[in-house]
Every structure is written in C-alpha cells, then in structure tokens.
Design a protein around this motif. Structure first.
Motif, PDB file in Angstrom:
ATOM      1  N   ASP A 171       0.815  -1.209   0.000  1.00  0.00           N
ATOM      2  CA  ASP A 171       0.000   0.000   0.000  1.00  0.00           C
ATOM      3  C   ASP A 171       0.850   1.262   0.000  1.00  0.00           C
ATOM      4  O   ASP A 171       0.365   2.333  -0.381  1.00  0.00           O
ATOM      5  CB  ASP A 171      -0.947   0.005   1.191  1.00  0.00           C
ATOM      6  CG  ASP A 171      -2.069  -1.014   1.057  1.00  0.00           C
ATOM      7  OD1 ASP A 171      -2.295  -1.491  -0.092  1.00  0.00           O
ATOM      8  OD2 ASP A 171      -2.703  -1.347   2.082  1.00  0.00           O
ATOM      9  N   LEU A 172       2.092   1.191   0.414  1.00  0.00           N
ATOM     10  CA  LEU A 172       2.964   2.361   0.393  1.00  0.00           C
ATOM     11  C   LEU A 172       3.241   2.846  -1.016  1.00  0.00           C
ATOM     12  O   LEU A 172       3.503   4.032  -1.229  1.00  0.00           O
ATOM     13  CB  LEU A 172       4.298   2.050   1.094  1.00  0.00           C
ATOM     14  CG  LEU A 172       4.284   1.958   2.601  1.00  0.00           C
ATOM     15  CD1 LEU A 172       5.660   1.564   3.099  1.00  0.00           C
ATOM     16  CD2 LEU A 172       3.871   3.273   3.222  1.00  0.00           C
ATOM     17  N   LEU A 173       3.173   1.942  -1.984  1.00  0.00           N
ATOM     18  CA  LEU A 173       3.454   2.320  -3.364  1.00  0.00           C
ATOM     19  C   LEU A 173       2.263   2.984  -4.053  1.00  0.00           C
ATOM     20  O   LEU A 173       2.430   3.614  -5.097  1.00  0.00           O
ATOM     21  CB  LEU A 173       3.873   1.081  -4.160  1.00  0.00           C
ATOM     22  CG  LEU A 173       5.162   0.393  -3.705  1.00  0.00           C
ATOM     23  CD1 LEU A 173       5.374  -0.896  -4.479  1.00  0.00           C
ATOM     24  CD2 LEU A 173       6.336   1.326  -3.890  1.00  0.00           C
ATOM     25  N   LYS A 174       1.087   2.852  -3.478  1.00  0.00           N
ATOM     26  CA  LYS A 174      -0.109   3.421  -4.100  1.00  0.00           C
ATOM     27  C   LYS A 174      -0.156   4.918  -3.867  1.00  0.00           C
ATOM     28  O   LYS A 174       0.249   5.417  -2.828  1.00  0.00           O
ATOM     29  CB  LYS A 174      -1.368   2.779  -3.514  1.00  0.00           C
ATOM     30  CG  LYS A 174      -1.496   1.324  -3.854  1.00  0.00           C
ATOM     31  CD  LYS A 174      -2.760   0.767  -3.260  1.00  0.00           C
ATOM     32  CE  LYS A 174      -2.893  -0.711  -3.553  1.00  0.00           C
ATOM     33  NZ  LYS A 174      -4.027  -1.300  -2.895  1.00  0.00           N
ATOM     34  N   GLU A 175      -0.666   5.626  -4.872  1.00  0.00           N
ATOM     35  CA  GLU A 175      -0.845   7.066  -4.726  1.00  0.00           C
ATOM     36  C   GLU A 175      -2.175   7.339  -4.058  1.00  0.00           C
ATOM     37  O   GLU A 175      -3.152   6.629  -4.238  1.00  0.00           O
ATOM     38  CB  GLU A 175      -0.823   7.730  -6.087  1.00  0.00           C
ATOM     39  CG  GLU A 175       0.545   7.702  -6.750  1.00  0.00           C
ATOM     40  CD  GLU A 175       0.544   8.482  -8.041  1.00  0.00           C
ATOM     41  OE1 GLU A 175      -0.253   9.429  -8.188  1.00  0.00           O
ATOM     42  OE2 GLU A 175       1.345   8.121  -8.910  1.00  0.00           O
ATOM     43  N   GLU A 176      -2.202   8.389  -3.287  1.00  0.00           N
ATOM     44  CA  GLU A 176      -3.454   8.731  -2.587  1.00  0.00           C
ATOM     45  C   GLU A 176      -4.207   9.812  -3.304  1.00  0.00           C
ATOM     46  O   GLU A 176      -3.775  10.569  -4.052  1.00  0.00           O
ATOM     47  CB  GLU A 176      -3.129   9.192  -1.176  1.00  0.00           C
ATOM     48  CG  GLU A 176      -2.572   8.053  -0.364  1.00  0.00           C
ATOM     49  CD  GLU A 176      -2.393   8.445   1.088  1.00  0.00           C
ATOM     50  OE1 GLU A 176      -3.117   9.333   1.578  1.00  0.00           O
ATOM     51  OE2 GLU A 176      -1.517   7.868   1.717  1.00  0.00           O
TER      52      GLU A 176
END
Length: 62
Positions: A57-62
């Motif tokens: 989830d750290l790689l996903k953009e918010e």
C-alpha cells in the motif's frame, strides 16, 4: 625452472583460500550449504500478510 611461477601460484592459492573462507559463513547462515534437506534454501523472512499488505500500500498514490 623459473622461480616466479611458484610464487604466483602460491599468491593465487592464498587469495583463493581467503575468498573461500570469507564467503563460506554467509552461505552456511542462509542455508545454501549444509542446510537440512527438508528446509528451503535462502533467507527466512518474518513478514506476515498484514505487513506485506502495508508495504504494498505504500506504493499506491493517494
């Protein structure tokens, strides 16, 4: 006989012995050499599914 050849062979043999001694402990620690036959070779990881999801989830953009 040329006296330089035995010296070169001796230096190469000492260097190769040093390199084998330097690389052997990490191979033993990771199980690449001398591991139990039923265990998989390589590094053991303590990452569970929740931690794996967190890092993905750290790689996903918010």
């Amino acid at each position: 006989m040329n006296s330089g050849l035995p010296i070169v062979i001796l230096v190469v043999a000492i260097f190769m012995g040093f390199m084998m001694g330097y690389s052997l402990p990490p191979m033993l620690e990771t199980g690449m050499i001398g591991g139990a036959p039923d265990e998989a070779a390589g590094l053991k990881s303590g990452v569970d599914k929740d931690m794996e999801k967190y890092y993905k989830d750290l790689l996903k953009e918010e």
